[in-house]
Design an enzyme around this catalytic site. Structure first.
Site, mmCIF file in Angstrom:
data_model
loop_
_atom_site.group_PDB
_atom_site.id
_atom_site.type_symbol
_atom_site.label_atom_id
_atom_site.label_comp_id
_atom_site.label_asym_id
_atom_site.label_seq_id
_atom_site.Cartn_x
_atom_site.Cartn_y
_atom_site.Cartn_z
ATOM 1 N N ASP A 96 5.990 -21.238 -6.111
ATOM 2 C CA ASP A 96 4.728 -22.186 -5.744
ATOM 3 C C ASP A 96 5.426 -23.515 -5.467
ATOM 4 O OD1 ASP A 96 2.917 -24.132 -5.701
ATOM 5 O OD2 ASP A 96 2.171 -23.798 -7.781
ATOM 6 N N CYS A 97 5.391 -24.163 -4.234
ATOM 7 C CA CYS A 97 5.923 -25.307 -3.827
ATOM 8 C C CYS A 97 5.132 -26.479 -4.776
ATOM 9 C CB CYS A 97 5.512 -25.561 -2.069
ATOM 10 S SG CYS A 97 5.885 -27.478 -1.766
ATOM 11 N N PHE A 98 4.052 -26.278 -4.986
ATOM 12 C CA PHE A 98 3.542 -27.163 -5.775
ATOM 13 C C PHE A 98 3.599 -27.217 -7.246
ATOM 14 C CE2 PHE A 98 1.513 -28.506 -1.709
ATOM 15 C CZ PHE A 98 1.431 -29.774 -1.801
#
Length: 247
Positions: A140-142
């Site tokens: 997950d990039c976030f």
């Protein structure tokens, strides 16, 4: 007085992820070949999509069968690096430019300055994240904030960006999480605690874009000429979109 460089501003565009990625990739190629000025644009994803980083080949199997509000969630590959981003309730920006000297991070910071200044005017202070290498293992990039990401004072990641360099030209695009659906984020990325920044109620997407356009003009010392994509440009982009971006 020097005459300011003219950049193209493509009006806000809603389209599916394949098309949006093809537009960004096409703009970079056109700029690199000298046929297109630097460019700024804002866009949204319809249907909701998960975009994978260019080199991200491992992702949970169940992502292929996700739906939101009865509609299948798209899975799209970006031309840029980084981790997966869920594009729901977000606004994406893209900058295509050249002539930025220095390292990758210095280029990020030169480009991100308009976002920092714009969001400050909108009442939210942002600074760069500082994640270590553990981020590579997070799909997950976030879920983590690197020095290419912008986070609020209390650690919420508002903007995640990714970059592609070709010769002296740069494409940088990034997702601003405005109204994420918390349940959907949990369904996609698992049970980690998910915190949300409270975007002031009176902040419409139009207002956010207007402020960011103004700070971009200031930060890049340029003038923007509004120019939608032409019929010929659409044909070139659609041809490109059939070849790219499916995982």
């Amino acid at each position: 007085m020097h005459s300011k460089r003219i950049w193209r501003l493509i009006p806000l565009l809603e389209a599916d992820g394949n098309i949006q990625m093809a537009i960004d990739h096409w703009l970079l190629g056109q700029h690199l070949s000298g046929q297109h000025p630097p460019c700024l644009r804002f866009y949204t994803w319809s249907p909701v999509a998960i975009s994978l980083g260019y080199h991200q080949h491992k992702y949970p199997q169940h992502w292929q069968n996700l739906t939101w509000q009865g509609q299948k969630i798209d899975l799209v590959r970006r031309p840029t690096g980084g981790r997966a981003v869920l594009h729901q309730g977000d606004l994406t920006y893209a900058v295509v430019t050249s002539g930025l000297s220095g390292s990758r991070i210095e280029a990020y910071q030169k480009i991100c300055e308009f976002l920092i200044q714009g969001w400050r005017q909108l009442g939210i202070d942002l600074h760069y994240g500082s994640a270590g290498r553990g981020y590579i293992h997070n799909p997950d990039c976030f879920g983590t904030a690197t020095d290419a990401d912008l986070i609020t004072q209390d650690g919420y990641k508002l903007i995640g960006s990714a970059q592609l360099r070709r010769g002296g030209a740069i494409l940088q695009h990034g997702s601003m999480r405005l109204q994420p659906d918390v349940d959907l984020f949990t369904k996609v990325f698992g049970g980690e605690s998910f915190s949300c920044v409270q975007i002031p109620q009176n902040l419409s997407m139009e207002k956010i874009i207007a402020v960011l356009i103004a700070t971009a003009s200031n930060c890049f010392d340029m003038q923007l000429a509004v120019q939608p994509l032409s019929e010929d440009e659409w044909q070139a982009i659609l041809a490109l979109s059939t070849k790219l971006y499916s995982p």
